[in-house]
Design an enzyme around this catalytic site. Structure first.
Site, PDB file in Angstrom:
ATOM      1  N   GLU A 205       8.563  42.553 -29.442  1.00  0.00           N
ATOM      2  CA  GLU A 205       8.783  42.482 -27.999  1.00  0.00           C
ATOM      3  C   GLU A 205       8.224  41.197 -27.389  1.00  0.00           C
ATOM      4  OE1 GLU A 205       7.441  46.182 -26.349  1.00  0.00           O
ATOM      5  OE2 GLU A 205       8.977  47.306 -27.419  1.00  0.00           O
ATOM      6  N   LYS A 338      14.549  55.133 -20.598  1.00  0.00           N
ATOM      7  CA  LYS A 338      15.231  54.347 -21.632  1.00  0.00           C
ATOM      8  C   LYS A 338      16.652  54.876 -21.746  1.00  0.00           C
ATOM      9  CE  LYS A 338      11.178  53.214 -24.476  1.00  0.00           C
ATOM     10  NZ  LYS A 338      10.386  53.605 -25.664  1.00  0.00           N
TER      11      LYS A 338
END
Length: 428
Positions: A205, A338
């Protein structure tokens, strides 16, 4: 009517070099919408099912040709001719066609790619930017970014059990300034890590993954970086943690390898988290307990839920049924959103709306396996969510979302609103 005349699914690659699903939706007018879906590394057991081929001779079994075939055959047959502006009806058509509780037949990755691409096509057809199409004229609030600058857990190869250590620019006057603050802290942190002789390689990330002696050492590195960049920790830049505790929960205990193999009960683990919150300006903790340890979640919520945002990710998996149960039982005070955990935009928006009605915050989130698709940036503004988690200040798969939010802020002009600390309305 914005009739759908063609749908094309294809296999593309995500930011980890694994296959994922992309979809093009063509409308009668000639307008096209395109979307690609993300994929997670640490996943909740009750997430909608991502369909993988399992053929070990291709991409180590991670191919998505079955999901793509579903788009190009069954799904295409079911949605051709439908009005792209009827998102709710289209998503219901997909859900009914799949016929399972967890989207395991068609695959949540196939369904989400279509759901997102249809919304993009409909927005294009209407002449509106996606955030405005999704949310209407009231969509003027930019999200506060939670920037993952140190990675651990399933996202890194170091001794840290916790998955993410984040900076949150709560004191910034605008989104543009929040991004600048974050970038400057990121670069200050890189220099500090480099000067200590540690690796400045980044994780999935975009955050650093230094080998530090324990979790507090990681927090202290970030505090040093905030100060070195010229900011005040707490007042201007707060901290957030994603524990991803399901990953280090073994036989009813929380086992912290990064703390010398410490084995803690839920109560003891809560005490440790509380002590960190007392010492450091931590205002958000995600997945502080195992997704199935609802008793542990209750202990954590009663102890910290008044002054720390407690985000359920693996706990709630963007699912309204599970979220409602959590709200009824007083578990957590925030939900991580999400889109690929649930598989359609309509169900995603329902979870955000349910959270807000209950006084819970909704944090829009990326996955560790991302693409250049920036839909979540538009969702964050379109739903006035107020918070977004989309990685660090490196890797174009993460930066794509920040850049889209910068464009949206520019597009909104004087009516753009950056909430800062007010985005944490669940805290007292």
């Amino acid at each position: 009517m914005s009739a759908i005349v063609d749908i094309v699914g294809r296999e593309v690659l995500d930011s980890r070099g694994n296959p994922t699903v992309e979809c093009d939706v063509l409308l009668e007018s000639g307008v096209m919408g395109r979307a690609a879906v993300p994929s997670g590394a640490s996943t909740g057991s009750r997430e909608a099912i991502e369909l993988r081929d399992g053929d070990k001779s291709r991409y180590l079994g991670k191919g998505v040709l079955k999901a793509v075939e579903h788009i190009n055959t069954e799904i295409s047959e079911a949605v051709l001719g439908l009005d792209a502006s009827e998102q709710g009806f289209l998503d219901k058509t997909l859900i009914d066609l799949d016929g399972t509780d967890n989207k395991s037949r068609l695959g949540a990755n196939a369904m989400l790619a279509v759901s997102m691409a249809v919304a993009r096509a409909a927005a294009e057809e209407s002449g509106l930017p996606l955030y405005r199409y999704l949310g209407g004229m009231g969509s003027v609030q930019l999200p506060v970014p939670m920037m993952n600058v140190i990675n651990g857990g399933a996202h890194a190869n170091n001794s840290l059990d916790l998955q993410e250590f984040m900076i949150i620019p709560v004191g910034a006057p605008s989104f543009r300034e929040a991004v600048r603050w974050g970038a400057e802290v990121f670069h200050a942190l890189k220099k500090i890590i480099h000067d200590k002789g540690m690796s400045t390689a980044v994780g999935d990330e975009g955050g650093f993954a230094p080998s530090v002696e324990n979790h507090e050492a990681a927090i202290q590195l970030i505090l040093q970086a905030i100060e070195a960049a010229g900011y005040t920790a707490g007042e201007q830049i707060a901290l957030g943690l994603d524990c991803a505790a399901s990953e280090f929960y073994k036989d009813g205990m929380y086992v912290l390898e990064g703390e010398g193999g410490l084995q803690l009960t839920a109560q003891q683990w809560t005490d440790m988290l509380a002590s960190w919150c007392d010492k450091y300006p931590i205002i958000s903790i995600e997945d502080g307990m195992h997704e199935g340890d609802w008793d542990g979640w209750k202990i954590l919520t009663e102890r910290l839920g008044h002054n720390v945002q407690l985000v359920g990710d693996d706990l709630f998996v963007t699912n309204t049924k599970i979220l409602k149960e959590g709200i009824d039982k007083g578990i957590a005070n925030s939900i991580l959103i999400k889109i690929n955990q649930i598989g359609t935009l309509t169900e995603t928006f329902a979870a955000i709306e349910m959270a807000k009605r209950a006084g819970y915050t909704a944090v829009i989130s990326h996955r560790s396996g991302e693409t250049e698709d920036s839909t979540i940036a538009d969702i964050a503004v379109g739903t006035n969510a107020g918070q977004i988690k989309t990685g660090s200040l490196s890797r174009s798969d993460r930066i794509a979302k920040y850049n889209q939010l910068l464009r949206i802020e520019e597009d909104l002009g004087d009516i753009a609103f950056y909430p800062g600390r007010a985005a944490f309305y669940n805290l007292r």
